[in-house]
Design a protein around this motif. Structure first.
Motif, PDB file in Angstrom:
ATOM      1  N   GLU A 223      16.638  16.158 -24.557  1.00  0.00           N
ATOM      2  CA  GLU A 223      17.997  15.641 -24.449  1.00  0.00           C
ATOM      3  C   GLU A 223      19.042  16.731 -24.669  1.00  0.00           C
ATOM      4  OE1 GLU A 223      19.468  12.617 -23.758  1.00  0.00           O
ATOM      5  OE2 GLU A 223      17.495  12.086 -23.015  1.00  0.00           O
ATOM      6  N   GLY A 224      18.695  17.747 -25.420  1.00  0.00           N
ATOM      7  CA  GLY A 224      19.639  18.802 -25.734  1.00  0.00           C
ATOM      8  C   GLY A 224      20.019  19.676 -24.553  1.00  0.00           C
ATOM      9  N   GLY A 225      19.279  19.572 -23.441  1.00  0.00           N
ATOM     10  CA  GLY A 225      19.667  20.337 -22.254  1.00  0.00           C
ATOM     11  C   GLY A 225      18.634  21.314 -21.743  1.00  0.00           C
ATOM     12  N   PHE A 226      17.356  21.124 -22.135  1.00  0.00           N
ATOM     13  CA  PHE A 226      16.269  21.989 -21.671  1.00  0.00           C
ATOM     14  C   PHE A 226      16.480  23.441 -22.076  1.00  0.00           C
ATOM     15  CE2 PHE A 226      14.066  19.397 -18.093  1.00  0.00           C
ATOM     16  CZ  PHE A 226      14.046  18.291 -18.910  1.00  0.00           C
ATOM     17  N   ASN A 227      17.044  23.650 -23.248  1.00  0.00           N
ATOM     18  CA  ASN A 227      17.125  24.989 -23.821  1.00  0.00           C
ATOM     19  C   ASN A 227      15.803  25.304 -24.514  1.00  0.00           C
ATOM     20  OD1 ASN A 227      19.992  25.844 -23.390  1.00  0.00           O
ATOM     21  ND2 ASN A 227      20.370  23.941 -24.507  1.00  0.00           N
ATOM     22  N   ALA A 228      15.216  26.439 -24.172  1.00  0.00           N
ATOM     23  CA  ALA A 228      13.953  26.849 -24.782  1.00  0.00           C
ATOM     24  C   ALA A 228      14.222  27.608 -26.073  1.00  0.00           C
ATOM     25  CB  ALA A 228      13.161  27.716 -23.820  1.00  0.00           C
TER      26      ALA A 228
END
Length: 450
Positions: A223-228
């Motif tokens: 949900e956070g934006g697909f930040n790795a």
């Protein structure tokens, strides 16, 4: 075929979809938000609604059908199990398939030690039990999570989640002693050094380390934006966890099960977690989740303290064992990496074109792909309206995509790992035309005199 339902009162006809929408509004609580796509049938990466409209599914049930809708091998395993028994409750009459799956997951998850597994039903349940186990092992209560995180809709899940609307708004108070530090996102200007400094400050000013039971982190935020999570961050967490006796939990519910090109996303960093939560893609569309981790930690809970009536349902367990076979036999880790390269390259070409500067960032973690939309090239102003317009344009053209991000300005793409190449090519063409149409409509609206 298009089904129609006629309204005798108003003398107008409605599609089957419209009729179901009206029935939904009269029968289902409004807090359960949905798209207006009422599915009739689905196969692999394609879905047909009740009006006969065909869609390519780039949501995959939110990373659930990694092996596609109704994979024949999985469906065969489910059918065989259904002929034997559907439920006994593992606490009452245990069964070999649960044990077999636990053995396989123990081998898959690399903690550097001997592992144990427990099965439950949903991702939120897995998170709840991971926290319970960490608290039982450490005899501590505090937990540190991250901004932008999503860990479920239960009270503990919401407390751990780092996004207020729509998940936490109006539902408090939440369990105490849950703390958040910033999740690094290069595009937003938050780096690993800032995150670890914030964590160290938290441990110095708000909660002493010997009161912290666990760090919980998504190796790739959903949900956070697909930040790795950069490897340096996970290494920093591992060092601090080892120093202070804190349990490191990797929430792999969305990113696991071959989605990022490895069985678990945390593998990209080389860091070994203490506990891992799994769900979504684990059972190919059947409800199942798991907590897997170091035996000496997992066994800290007393007998009877873990489990549930439906935990490890035999139908779902049969599906999960089949899913693991499919991932191995069809080499879905490698295929996820290939999908990511293909889709990412397509998005990079689109973003590089003149007039497409509002595609501020493209993020690829295997077949977990996203692009962030902004109003300015510096990325400081989010473009949620443009994001929603792209989702709507794609749906109109027959492609299901989802948005995410704490600023509601990220498109996430989750194609099944089994998607046929011609269908993938068709989907990318639809996505490109949808982006172009959305950009054009938003630009026209902005140009109109007010």
């Amino acid at each position: 075929m298009i089904f129609e339902v006629r309204s005798t009162k108003e003398g107008i006809s409605m599609s089957h979809r419209q009729a179901l929408r009206a029935r939904q509004e009269n029968a289902v609580v409004s807090g359960v938000a949905t798209k207006a796509i009422f599915v009739d049938k689905a196969l692999n990466a394609e879905l047909w609604d009740v009006d006969g409209r065909r869609f390519i599914d780039f949501a995959a049930g939110i990373a659930v059908t990694n092996t596609g809708h109704r994979h024949p091998y999985v469906m065969n395993a489910v059918a065989k199990q259904a002929e034997l028994f559907t439920h006994t409750c593992f606490h009452v009459a245990p069964y070999e398939s649960y044990i077999k799956l636990a053995e396989r997951l123990n081998r898959i998850v690399d903690t550097g030690e001997e592992n144990r597994t427990m099965l439950v039903t949903t991702g939120a349940e897995a998170v709840e039990n991971a926290i319970k186990i960490a608290r039982a092992h450490t005899k501590r209560s505090a937990v540190v999570a991250f901004t932008g995180a999503f860990h479920g809709r239960t009270m503990m899940g919401m407390a751990l989640t780092g996004k207020v609307a729509p998940y936490k708004k109006g539902f408090g108070p939440f369990p105490a002693e849950i703390f958040h530090v910033p999740f690094p996102a290069a595009f937003s200007g938050v780096d690993v050094e800032a995150t670890l400094l914030a964590l160290d400050n938290l441990l110095a000013s708000d909660v002493e380390p010997d009161r912290v039971a666990a760090f919980i982190i998504e190796p790739v935020q959903g949900e956070g934006g697909f930040n790795a999570a950069p490897a340096e961050l996970l290494q920093g967490l591992r060092e601090r966890a080892d120093k202070h006796g804190i349990v490191l939990i990797a929430d792999e519910i969305q990113a696991g099960m071959a989605r990022t090109g490895t069985m678990l996303a945390v593998e990209h960093s080389g860091v070994r977690p203490d506990l891992v939560t799994l769900a979504k893609g684990l059972a190919g569309g059947f409800p199942l989740s798991a907590v897997v981790g170091k035996a000496r930690i997992m066994n800290s809970a007393h007998p009877g303290g873990l489990g549930g009536t439906y935990a490890g349902n035999p139908i779902s367990v049969a599906a999960a064992n089949a899913v693991l076979d499919v991932i191995e036999n069809e080499k879905l880790c490698a295929r996820a990496a290939w999908i990511g390269e293909k889709v990412g390259a397509s998005l990079d070409v689109i973003a590089a074109r003149q007039g497409m500067e509002r595609i501020g960032d493209v993020r690829v973690s295997g077949a977990m792909i996203a692009f962030e939309l902004v109003e300015d090239k510096d990325g400081k102003i989010a473009a949620p309206q443009l994001t929603s317009q792209i989702v709507a344009e794609a749906e109109q053209r027959g492609l299901i995509i989802l948005s995410c991000g704490i600023r509601y300005n990220v498109i996430r793409l989750l194609p099944p790992l089994t998607i046929e190449e011609p269908v993938l090519d068709e989907a990318l063409h639809i996505l490109e035309t949808s982006i172009e149409a959305a950009f054009s409509k938003i630009a026209s609206a902005m140009a109109e005199p007010r």
